[in-house]
Enzyme design. Structure first.
Site, PDB file in Angstrom:
ATOM      1  N   THR A   1      29.223  56.616  -0.425  1.00 25.94           N
ATOM      2  CA  THR A   1      27.881  56.939  -0.915  1.00 25.94           C
ATOM      3  C   THR A   1      27.411  58.322  -0.493  1.00 25.94           C
ATOM      4  OG1 THR A   1      27.290  54.620  -0.881  1.00 25.94           O
ATOM      5  CG2 THR A   1      25.469  56.165  -0.759  1.00 25.94           C
TER       6      THR A   1
ATOM      7  N   ASP B   1      35.835  54.985  -2.940  1.00 31.88           N
ATOM      8  CA  ASP B   1      34.913  54.033  -2.326  1.00 31.88           C
ATOM      9  C   ASP B   1      35.699  53.410  -1.168  1.00 31.88           C
ATOM     10  OD1 ASP B   1      32.372  52.070  -3.405  1.00 31.88           O
ATOM     11  OD2 ASP B   1      33.766  51.208  -1.949  1.00 31.88           O
ATOM     12  N   SER B   2      35.042  53.214  -0.053  1.00 28.04           N
ATOM     13  CA  SER B   2      35.835  52.770   1.102  1.00 28.04           C
ATOM     14  C   SER B   2      36.360  51.349   0.950  1.00 28.04           C
ATOM     15  CB  SER B   2      35.062  52.950   2.405  1.00 28.04           C
ATOM     16  OG  SER B   2      34.123  51.936   2.599  1.00 28.04           O
ATOM     17  N   SER B   3      35.902  50.617  -0.045  1.00 27.03           N
ATOM     18  CA  SER B   3      36.492  49.296  -0.309  1.00 27.03           C
ATOM     19  C   SER B   3      37.944  49.437  -0.772  1.00 27.03           C
ATOM     20  CB  SER B   3      35.731  48.563  -1.410  1.00 27.03           C
ATOM     21  OG  SER B   3      34.363  48.722  -1.226  1.00 27.03           O
TER      22      SER B   3
ATOM     23  N   THR C   1      30.623  53.427   4.047  1.00 31.78           N
ATOM     24  CA  THR C   1      30.259  52.608   5.208  1.00 31.78           C
ATOM     25  C   THR C   1      30.974  51.250   5.231  1.00 31.78           C
ATOM     26  OG1 THR C   1      28.335  51.740   4.023  1.00 31.78           O
ATOM     27  CG2 THR C   1      27.977  53.640   5.460  1.00 31.78           C
ATOM     28  N   ASP C   2      31.381  50.758   4.052  1.00 31.98           N
ATOM     29  CA  ASP C   2      31.885  49.382   3.996  1.00 31.98           C
ATOM     30  C   ASP C   2      33.064  49.122   4.932  1.00 31.98           C
ATOM     31  OD1 ASP C   2      29.929  48.792   2.194  1.00 31.98           O
ATOM     32  OD2 ASP C   2      31.219  48.844   0.413  1.00 31.98           O
TER      33      ASP C   2
ATOM     34  N   THR D   1      36.045  35.815  18.901  1.00 30.84           N
ATOM     35  CA  THR D   1      34.863  34.998  18.637  1.00 30.84           C
ATOM     36  C   THR D   1      34.147  35.416  17.340  1.00 30.84           C
ATOM     37  OG1 THR D   1      32.674  34.332  19.436  1.00 30.84           O
ATOM     38  CG2 THR D   1      33.469  36.457  20.210  1.00 30.84           C
ATOM     39  N   GLN D   2      33.575  34.413  16.680  1.00 29.61           N
ATOM     40  CA  GLN D   2      32.772  34.698  15.480  1.00 29.61           C
ATOM     41  C   GLN D   2      31.414  35.292  15.865  1.00 29.61           C
ATOM     42  OE1 GLN D   2      32.521  31.121  13.073  1.00 29.61           O
ATOM     43  NE2 GLN D   2      34.720  30.814  13.157  1.00 29.61           N
TER      44      GLN D   2
END
Ligand code: ASP
Length: 343
Positions: free
Chosen positions: A14, A58-60, A90-91, A279-280
């Site tokens: 972005t 796009d970082s995806s 940022t993703d 850990t979650q």
């Protein structure tokens, strides 16, 4: 006067969008003209060069091959610059920053990732401030000429974090990243205040940068939830060629104490699959001795990931399985902090 030289590497995301002056349409920002587009940067007096990935993404769309290109680029330009700023979507920024923190061994110069939630060309953008502060931090040196922050970091919304401690926390707010298990390395207000005691410095300066470009991807993430089915766990652990699983558990590293789960995990460990417990919870650490259900995982051969983020765990395992074909060394280095990725 600080005469630092900085390489700005634009990968996409972005931040790199600005409104076309005639149509108002968002178009990619021309990074080769960065000083014209962000004239504030001139005031520093630094030498600022730019390198744009082609195509920008796009970082995806980032895959490990991208990290390899980035590491090779930094290695190739390492002696010419005092610091590097990586503009990135940022993703997946936390994955990229974590990966680079492991791939760049003996790093003595800042590699500062930043981006924005609003394109740089929009009036309320967070991109300009993020970018300008990231450049200032990347250029900062002490009296001996050593970098103030010789680490791979993320700068976002007035905080500088160790990259491998971060995750993207908010999809909308300007304060998009968090690092709950490690304090910020710097905070930007009127002055940039560095928290020197949290920054990692080399024992001796002057080591040669060494990059690691073999990354193993035979890994999986298995997130436990109430109702996780046996066939799902079986399917994941049965993947042909699988070398490691990141097991995302509850709280301090707990999982259901059902027999079939422990048996499947233990059989996978016996087959040579590395299982790392994460850990979650966004903050705090795995501690498998705290509860019986955690202790059973340990008995089954599951390793502790301590307070590592999923992003750090994934990329550390990629690095270690890429480097070593034997599990002894992978397990040994998983238990060691390589770049401050766990407390
Ligand atoms: N999808 C975008 C990306 O990660 C979002 C952003 O840059 O903030 O590239």
């Amino acid at each position: 006067m600080n005469t630092s030289s900085i390489l700005v590497i634009y990968t996409g995301g972005t931040i790199g969008m600005k409104a076309h002056p005639m149509t108002g349409e968002l178009v990619p920002f021309r990074f080769e003209h960065v000083l014209e587009e962000v004239p504030e940067l001139r005031k520093f007096g630094f030498r600022i060069d730019t390198h744009s990935f082609d195509p920008v993404i796009d970082s995806s769309d980032i895959f490990p091959e991208f990290w390899i290109r980035l590491a090779l680029l930094i290695e190739g330009q390492y002696d010419k610059y005092d610091g590097f700023v990586v503009l990135h979507g940022t993703d997946t920024m936390s994955y990229s920053a974590s990966a680079l923190s492991f791939m760049l061994e003996n790093l003595e110069k800042p590699v500062i990732f930043t981006g924005s939630q609003l394109p740089i060309g929009l009036p309320r953008t967070d991109g300009k401030e993020n970018f300008i502060s990231a450049v200032e931090i990347a250029a900062e040196k002490d009296r001996e000429g050593h970098a103030i922050v010789p680490e791979v970091c993320i700068f976002f919304q007035d905080e500088l974090f160790r990259g491998n401690r971060t995750f993207k926390y908010n999809a909308e707010e300007f304060r998009a990243f968090r690092s709950p298990n490690h304090p910020p390395l710097a905070e930007a207000g009127i002055h940039i205040k560095y928290n020197h005691k949290y920054i990692r410095y080399p024992d001796t300066w002057g080591k040669k940068l060494r990059i690691h470009t073999r990354l193993g991807t035979d890994i999986a993430i298995l997130k436990i939830f109430p109702g996780t089915e046996k066939r799902v766990v079986e399917a994941v652990l049965g993947i042909e060629g699988l070398r490691a699983v990141i097991l995302e558990t509850y709280g301090q590293g707990n999982a259901p104490s059902v027999k079939w789960l422990l048996e499947l995990l233990s059989a996978a460990v016996s087959k040579g699959i590395i299982i790392l417990n994460i850990t979650q919870c966004p903050a705090g650490s795995v501690s498998m001795n705290s509860y019986a259900c955690g202790a059973r995982l340990q008995e089954a051969g599951v390793l502790s990931g301590y307070d590592m983020t999923t992003e750090a765990a994934v990329t550390k395992i990629m690095l270690l399985t890429g480097l070593f074909s034997d599990n002894v060394r992978v397990k040994y280095f998983l238990s060691q902090s390589l770049n401050g990725e766990f407390s």
